[in-house]
Design an enzyme around this catalytic site. Structure first.
Site, PDB file in Angstrom:
ATOM      1  N   ASN A 149      -3.568   8.777   4.613  1.00  0.00           N
ATOM      2  CA  ASN A 149      -2.512   8.148   5.043  1.00  0.00           C
ATOM      3  C   ASN A 149      -2.344   8.305   6.547  1.00  0.00           C
ATOM      4  OD1 ASN A 149      -1.268   7.476   2.694  1.00  0.00           O
ATOM      5  ND2 ASN A 149      -0.054   9.240   2.527  1.00  0.00           N
ATOM      6  N   ASP A 167      -9.985  -9.970   3.932  1.00  0.00           N
ATOM      7  CA  ASP A 167     -10.438 -11.366   3.496  1.00  0.00           C
ATOM      8  C   ASP A 167     -10.580 -12.323   4.891  1.00  0.00           C
ATOM      9  OD1 ASP A 167     -10.282 -13.987   2.452  1.00  0.00           O
ATOM     10  OD2 ASP A 167      -9.165 -13.683   1.037  1.00  0.00           O
ATOM     11  N   HIS A 204       0.649   4.249  -2.583  1.00  0.00           N
ATOM     12  CA  HIS A 204       0.343   5.629  -2.114  1.00  0.00           C
ATOM     13  C   HIS A 204       1.559   6.439  -2.630  1.00  0.00           C
ATOM     14  CE1 HIS A 204      -3.091   5.097   0.808  1.00  0.00           C
ATOM     15  NE2 HIS A 204      -3.493   4.502  -0.338  1.00  0.00           N
ATOM     16  N   ASP A 205       2.884   6.103  -2.861  1.00  0.00           N
ATOM     17  CA  ASP A 205       3.880   6.784  -3.346  1.00  0.00           C
ATOM     18  C   ASP A 205       3.744   6.974  -4.744  1.00  0.00           C
ATOM     19  OD1 ASP A 205       6.364   7.937  -3.654  1.00  0.00           O
ATOM     20  OD2 ASP A 205       7.213   6.102  -4.128  1.00  0.00           O
ATOM     21  N   VAL A 264       1.136   9.789  -6.474  1.00  0.00           N
ATOM     22  CA  VAL A 264       1.561  11.235  -6.135  1.00  0.00           C
ATOM     23  C   VAL A 264       2.806  11.492  -6.653  1.00  0.00           C
ATOM     24  CG1 VAL A 264       1.784  12.903  -4.238  1.00  0.00           C
ATOM     25  CG2 VAL A 264       0.366  11.002  -3.749  1.00  0.00           C
ATOM     26  N   ASP A 282      -4.202 -14.157  -2.604  1.00  0.00           N
ATOM     27  CA  ASP A 282      -4.835 -15.118  -3.769  1.00  0.00           C
ATOM     28  C   ASP A 282      -5.962 -14.425  -4.175  1.00  0.00           C
ATOM     29  OD1 ASP A 282      -6.853 -14.861  -1.694  1.00  0.00           O
ATOM     30  OD2 ASP A 282      -6.244 -16.862  -0.685  1.00  0.00           O
ATOM     31  N   ASP A 310       8.468   7.969  -6.420  1.00  0.00           N
ATOM     32  CA  ASP A 310       9.733   8.783  -6.042  1.00  0.00           C
ATOM     33  C   ASP A 310       9.989   8.761  -4.776  1.00  0.00           C
ATOM     34  OD1 ASP A 310       7.761  10.519  -5.038  1.00  0.00           O
ATOM     35  OD2 ASP A 310       8.391  12.195  -6.698  1.00  0.00           O
ATOM     36  N   SER A 369       8.367  10.109  -2.388  1.00  0.00           N
ATOM     37  CA  SER A 369       7.794  11.088  -1.655  1.00  0.00           C
ATOM     38  C   SER A 369       7.073  11.035  -0.345  1.00  0.00           C
ATOM     39  CB  SER A 369       7.080  12.173  -2.604  1.00  0.00           C
ATOM     40  OG  SER A 369       6.014  11.331  -3.144  1.00  0.00           O
ATOM     41  N   ARG A 428       0.853  -1.309  -0.044  1.00  0.00           N
ATOM     42  CA  ARG A 428      -0.218   0.034  -0.026  1.00  0.00           C
ATOM     43  C   ARG A 428       0.977   1.284  -0.068  1.00  0.00           C
ATOM     44  NH1 ARG A 428      -3.922   2.830   4.175  1.00  0.00           N
ATOM     45  NH2 ARG A 428      -5.285   3.785   2.963  1.00  0.00           N
ATOM     46  N   PRO A 465      -7.624   7.628  -4.155  1.00  0.00           N
ATOM     47  CA  PRO A 465      -8.822   7.433  -4.124  1.00  0.00           C
ATOM     48  C   PRO A 465      -9.374   6.814  -2.740  1.00  0.00           C
ATOM     49  CG  PRO A 465      -7.606   5.329  -5.096  1.00  0.00           C
ATOM     50  CD  PRO A 465      -6.534   6.570  -4.720  1.00  0.00           C
ATOM     51  N   HIS A 511      -6.712  -6.066  -2.233  1.00  0.00           N
ATOM     52  CA  HIS A 511      -7.306  -6.045  -1.091  1.00  0.00           C
ATOM     53  C   HIS A 511      -7.682  -7.677  -0.610  1.00  0.00           C
ATOM     54  CE1 HIS A 511      -8.831  -1.553  -1.418  1.00  0.00           C
ATOM     55  NE2 HIS A 511      -7.475  -1.647  -1.007  1.00  0.00           N
ATOM     56  N   THR A 512      -6.875  -8.318  -1.076  1.00  0.00           N
ATOM     57  CA  THR A 512      -6.880  -9.918  -0.805  1.00  0.00           C
ATOM     58  C   THR A 512      -6.103 -10.027   0.629  1.00  0.00           C
ATOM     59  OG1 THR A 512      -6.426 -12.004  -1.345  1.00  0.00           O
ATOM     60  CG2 THR A 512      -4.800 -10.502  -2.206  1.00  0.00           C
TER      61      THR A 512
HETATM   62  C1  HEM Z   1      -9.100   1.674  -5.968  1.00  0.00           C
HETATM   63  C2  HEM Z   1      -9.044   2.331  -4.974  1.00  0.00           C
HETATM   64  C3  HEM Z   1      -8.503   2.101  -3.746  1.00  0.00           C
HETATM   65  C4  HEM Z   1      -9.079   2.358  -2.690  1.00  0.00           C
HETATM   66  C5  HEM Z   1     -10.372   3.463  -2.565  1.00  0.00           C
HETATM   67  C6  HEM Z   1      -8.503   1.956  -1.517  1.00  0.00           C
HETATM   68  C7  HEM Z   1      -8.687   2.462  -0.024  1.00  0.00           C
HETATM   69  C8  HEM Z   1      -8.220   1.607   0.998  1.00  0.00           C
HETATM   70  C9  HEM Z   1      -8.601   1.709   2.564  1.00  0.00           C
HETATM   71  C10 HEM Z   1      -9.780   2.900   2.986  1.00  0.00           C
HETATM   72  C11 HEM Z   1      -7.863   0.901   3.057  1.00  0.00           C
HETATM   73  C12 HEM Z   1      -8.000   0.747   4.607  1.00  0.00           C
HETATM   74  C13 HEM Z   1      -6.852   1.657   5.347  1.00  0.00           C
HETATM   75  C14 HEM Z   1      -7.298   1.591   6.839  1.00  0.00           C
HETATM   76  O1  HEM Z   1      -8.306   1.041   7.165  1.00  0.00           O
HETATM   77  O2  HEM Z   1      -6.293   2.145   7.437  1.00  0.00           O
HETATM   78  C15 HEM Z   1      -7.008   0.249   2.385  1.00  0.00           C
HETATM   79  C16 HEM Z   1      -6.112  -0.697   2.590  1.00  0.00           C
HETATM   80  C17 HEM Z   1      -5.287  -1.571   1.879  1.00  0.00           C
HETATM   81  N1  HEM Z   1      -5.135  -1.217   0.435  1.00  0.00           N
HETATM   82 FE1  HEM Z   1      -6.512   0.151  -0.764  1.00  0.00          FE
HETATM   83  N2  HEM Z   1      -7.529   1.122  -2.046  1.00  0.00           N
HETATM   84  C18 HEM Z   1      -7.567   1.277  -3.315  1.00  0.00           C
HETATM   85  C19 HEM Z   1      -6.546   0.553  -4.267  1.00  0.00           C
HETATM   86  C20 HEM Z   1      -5.343  -0.243  -3.744  1.00  0.00           C
HETATM   87  C21 HEM Z   1      -4.294  -0.403  -4.369  1.00  0.00           C
HETATM   88  C22 HEM Z   1      -4.176  -0.022  -6.026  1.00  0.00           C
HETATM   89  C23 HEM Z   1      -3.433  -1.356  -3.626  1.00  0.00           C
HETATM   90  C24 HEM Z   1      -2.302  -1.963  -4.107  1.00  0.00           C
HETATM   91  C25 HEM Z   1      -1.823  -2.011  -5.207  1.00  0.00           C
HETATM   92  C26 HEM Z   1      -4.130  -1.382  -2.391  1.00  0.00           C
HETATM   93  C27 HEM Z   1      -3.576  -1.813  -1.284  1.00  0.00           C
HETATM   94  C28 HEM Z   1      -3.996  -1.988  -0.087  1.00  0.00           C
HETATM   95  C29 HEM Z   1      -3.534  -2.840   0.991  1.00  0.00           C
HETATM   96  C30 HEM Z   1      -2.901  -4.039   0.945  1.00  0.00           C
HETATM   97  C31 HEM Z   1      -4.554  -2.470   2.272  1.00  0.00           C
HETATM   98  C32 HEM Z   1      -4.308  -3.114   3.439  1.00  0.00           C
HETATM   99  C33 HEM Z   1      -3.109  -2.289   4.187  1.00  0.00           C
HETATM  100  C34 HEM Z   1      -2.743  -2.843   5.632  1.00  0.00           C
HETATM  101  O3  HEM Z   1      -3.350  -3.773   6.092  1.00  0.00           O
HETATM  102  O4  HEM Z   1      -1.963  -2.114   6.136  1.00  0.00           O
HETATM  103  N3  HEM Z   1      -5.249  -0.600  -2.425  1.00  0.00           N
HETATM  104  N4  HEM Z   1      -7.194   0.796   0.829  1.00  0.00           N
END
Ligand code: HEM
Ligand SMILES: *[C@@H]1O[C@H](CO)[C@@H](O)[C@H](O)[C@H]1NC(C)=O
Ligand SMILES: *[C@@H]1O[C@H](CO)[C@@H](O)[C@H](O)[C@H]1NC(C)=O
Ligand SMILES: *[C@@H]1O[C@H](CO)[C@@H](O)[C@H](O)[C@H]1NC(C)=O
Length: 352
Positions: free
Chosen positions: A96, A248, A68-69, A72, A256, A76, A78, A64, A165, A196-197
């Protein structure tokens, strides 16, 4: 581990051949000494495996950070800069703040790498490699990452707020946020959302759907009833917004395709995930179905999209710098670090 070292060394040799002569590439030949790559790969794997053994969630947090890098101003590093008089840290941007984590692991990787190969590996590359290794260590596919990004000397919190997003975004908004950074709004959006798996989400990011969806005073009608009941128990109204839910429930720490196949029972409890599937007429729905049926198809697309995301607006040549400490820009701009006149593979896919 021996085969790991061998593979990395082989990858470096290939990279060297691809890139041409060292003088042309302005690279120190010592970078290709036989000790450095082995030390490098050992250092990375050691730090990451230690982090995993005390915190199984860390891989999700690291990928993640990379995402997030990259959203923006490109990949890089940032996001790693702390606040100073001149740096408005992205760590406090809304997506963040109290949410992005894993910074200490990146610090530890950087320290290990500086010991093995000083001033050669950028923080942006470390983030990319950490993301790649985290997926592989969690059972997902490994990727060839094209490295040799350099690090920014600035951060942009306003852009982080604008570009990243949000959990209540509609499909249209999600699509435009991907297009804005140069990714496509179909395959990249769906495949990368498959991250988000694994990992966790805090109640505060989806509680609205459980009690007061879109100001209706009712739960989201598209939410599975059993799931709604479970989530309400975990996240009572007025309760602690920081309580963590597994994305999950069946395989919370495995990379997965359950994110796509287990929608009703345990997945898609956040609005932005649901949108990919249940928005009427969504061109993303068929891809969700396909990835849910076919993990190979998901992994293949995920790898492609990770590489595309990792290649967003890299700083190359003499742009930016290679930070000595990922949390701050180098004080002295005369510090000599490797320049990158072309990009190359320093980390090859390590077959499992
Ligand atoms: C499509 C739009 C996306 C939205 C709206 C979104 C939003 C979020 C939100 C709200 C969380 C929970 C953060 C928290 O509870 O502190 C999250 C967690 C996470 N996101 Fe996304 N996300 C998106 C795309 C992505 C992408 C592209 C990736 C990676 C390629 C990603 C990887 C993750 C991972 C792995 C977590 C769990 C992080 C942890 O347990 O520390 N997400 N995301
Ligand atoms: C970040 O979170 C902290 C603690 O919840 C809060 O005090 C601070 O105002 C937040 N920062 C920003 C910029 O919103
Ligand atoms: C939320 O409500 C607004 C206004 O009533 C409506 O236009 C919008 O489509 C709704 N959003 C969702 C996701 O249902
Ligand atoms: C699953 O996806 C892979 C990769 O795209 C493809 O080669 C294979 O034919 C698919 N399998 C099925 C059963 O559709």
């Amino acid at each position: 581990m021996a085969s790991l070292r061998y593979l990395l060394a082989a990858a470096l040799v290939v990279a060297f051949v691809l890139e041409g002569s060292p003088s042309q590439a302005q690279l120190s030949p010592s970078f290709y000494s036989s000790t450095c790559p082995a030390a490098l790969v050992v250092a990375f794997e050691d730090v990451l495996k230690k982090a995993f053994s005390s915190d199984i969630r860390i891989g999700a947090s690291l990928i993640r950070l990379h995402f997030h890098d990259c959203f923006v101003d490109g990949c890089d590093a940032s996001i790693l800069l702390d606040s100073t008089n001149t740096i408005d840290s992205e760590k406090f941007a809304a997506p963040n703040n109290n949410s992005a984590r894993g910074f200490e692991v990146i610090d530890n990787m950087k320290a290990a790498v500086e010991k093995a190969c000083p001033r050669v590996v950028s923080c942006a590359d470390i983030l990319t490699i950490a993301a790649e290794r985290s997926v592989a260590l969690s059972g997902g596919p490994s990727t060839n990452t094209i490295d040799s990004r350099r690090d920014s000397r600035t951060a942009n919190r306003a852009l982080a707020n604008q570009n990243l997003p949000g959990p209540s975004d509609t499909l249209d908004v999600l699509k435009s946020s991907f297009r804005n950074v140069g990714l496509n709004d179909k395959f990249d959006l769906v495949a990368l959302s498959g991250a988000h798996t694994f990992g966790r989400a805090q109640c505060q990011f989806f509680r609205g759907r459980l009690y007061d969806f879109n100001n209706t005073g009712k739960p989201d009608p598209t939410l599975d009833r059993t799931l709604l009941k479970q989530l309400r128990e975990l996240c009572p109204q007025g309760g602690n917004g920081g309580v963590l839910a597994n994305f999950d429930v069946t395989t919370p720490d495995v990379f997965d395709n359950k994110y796509f196949s287990n929608r009703a029972q345990c997945q898609f409890f956040r609005q932005s995930d649901q949108e990919l599937f249940s928005t009427p007429g969504a061109d993303t729905a068929a891809i969700v179905e396909d990835f849910g049926r076919n993990q190979t198809a998901f992994f293949k697309n995920f790898v492609t999209s990770m590489i595309r995301m990792g290649n967003l607006k890299p700083l190359t040549g003499n742009q930016g710098e290679i930070r000595l400490n990922c949390r701050r820009v180098n004080g002295n701009s005369n510090i000599a670090t490797r320049s990158s006149s072309s990009r190359r593979v320093i980390w090859s896919a390590l077959s499992k």
